[in-house]
Scaffold this motif. Structure first.
Motif, PDB file in Angstrom:
ATOM      1  N   PRO A  86       0.998  -1.004   0.195  1.00 38.98           N
ATOM      2  CA  PRO A  86      -0.216  -0.265  -0.080  1.00 38.98           C
ATOM      3  C   PRO A  86       0.633   1.268  -0.387  1.00 38.98           C
ATOM      4  CG  PRO A  86      -0.142  -1.661   2.405  1.00 38.98           C
ATOM      5  CD  PRO A  86       0.657  -1.838   1.296  1.00 38.98           C
ATOM      6  N   LYS A  87       0.190   2.127  -0.552  1.00 38.62           N
ATOM      7  CA  LYS A  87       1.308   3.111  -0.457  1.00 38.62           C
ATOM      8  C   LYS A  87       1.168   4.386   0.622  1.00 38.62           C
ATOM      9  CE  LYS A  87       0.849   4.027  -5.655  1.00 38.62           C
ATOM     10  NZ  LYS A  87      -0.094   5.731  -6.331  1.00 38.62           N
ATOM     11  N   LYS A  88       1.911   4.379   0.813  1.00 41.57           N
ATOM     12  CA  LYS A  88       2.472   5.696   2.499  1.00 41.57           C
ATOM     13  C   LYS A  88       1.619   7.175   2.109  1.00 41.57           C
ATOM     14  CE  LYS A  88       5.581   7.636   5.344  1.00 41.57           C
ATOM     15  NZ  LYS A  88       7.150   7.918   5.329  1.00 41.57           N
ATOM     16  N   GLU A  89       0.393   7.244   3.221  1.00 35.46           N
ATOM     17  CA  GLU A  89      -0.439   7.969   3.094  1.00 35.46           C
ATOM     18  C   GLU A  89       0.003   9.545   3.473  1.00 35.46           C
ATOM     19  OE1 GLU A  89      -4.078   7.416   5.384  1.00 35.46           O
ATOM     20  OE2 GLU A  89      -4.526   5.318   5.066  1.00 35.46           O
ATOM     21  N   LYS A  90       0.327  10.375   2.699  1.00 33.25           N
ATOM     22  CA  LYS A  90       0.432  11.435   2.849  1.00 33.25           C
ATOM     23  C   LYS A  90      -0.522  12.940   3.256  1.00 33.25           C
ATOM     24  CE  LYS A  90       2.920  11.766  -1.749  1.00 33.25           C
ATOM     25  NZ  LYS A  90       3.325  11.896  -3.092  1.00 33.25           N
ATOM     26  N   ALA A  91       0.164  13.802   4.203  1.00 38.62           N
ATOM     27  CA  ALA A  91      -0.450  14.362   4.663  1.00 38.62           C
ATOM     28  C   ALA A  91      -1.383  15.532   3.831  1.00 38.62           C
ATOM     29  CB  ALA A  91       0.311  15.505   5.945  1.00 38.62           C
ATOM     30  N   LYS A  92      -2.464  15.214   4.161  1.00 36.51           N
ATOM     31  CA  LYS A  92      -2.917  16.303   2.890  1.00 36.51           C
ATOM     32  C   LYS A  92      -2.560  17.915   3.697  1.00 36.51           C
ATOM     33  CE  LYS A  92      -6.825  14.437   1.357  1.00 36.51           C
ATOM     34  NZ  LYS A  92      -7.590  13.525   0.935  1.00 36.51           N
TER      35      LYS A  92
END
Length: 115
Positions: A86-92
């Motif tokens: 899974p892709k690493k979640e980025k802070a919006k």
């Protein structure tokens, strides 16, 4: 003249009045017909398979379809590919939101020289 059709499974049986030769297109239907002939008192019930193998009445269970083969449709079968990470979640970052970082102390080097 009637056109000859090819049936892969041939079911034969003999009773006191004669013999029955029945051609069927699938193993499931041929098995059902052979068992019906046995219930009706026919003797010497045989099933000839598409490869030419002749099954006696005690070998009819070999025509049973395998459950593993017919279990899933092609779209439901799982492939053997490795799952992706899974892709690493980025802070919006919201552009309208103010910066919440506190200003850190920065040294003052004095007045800059003008030329």
């Amino acid at each position: 003249m009637a056109k000859a059709t090819h049936v892969p499974y041939l079911v034969t049986g003999t009773n006191e009045y004669g013999s029955a030769n029945l051609g069927r297109g699938s193993a499931r239907v041929a098995l059902r017909i052979a068992r019906k002939l046995l219930r009706d008192g026919y003797m010497d019930v045989r099933v000839c398979t598409p490869r030419g193998r002749v099954l006696q009445s005690d070998e009819l269970d070999e025509l049973e379809p395998q459950q593993e083969m017919d279990g899933m449709a092609k779209g439901q079968q799982r492939g053997n590919r490795e799952a992706k990470k899974p892709k690493k979640e980025k802070a919006k970052v919201i552009a309208a939101a103010p910066n919440r970082k506190e200003a850190a102390w920065q040294p003052d080097f004095g007045p800059a020289k003008k030329r």
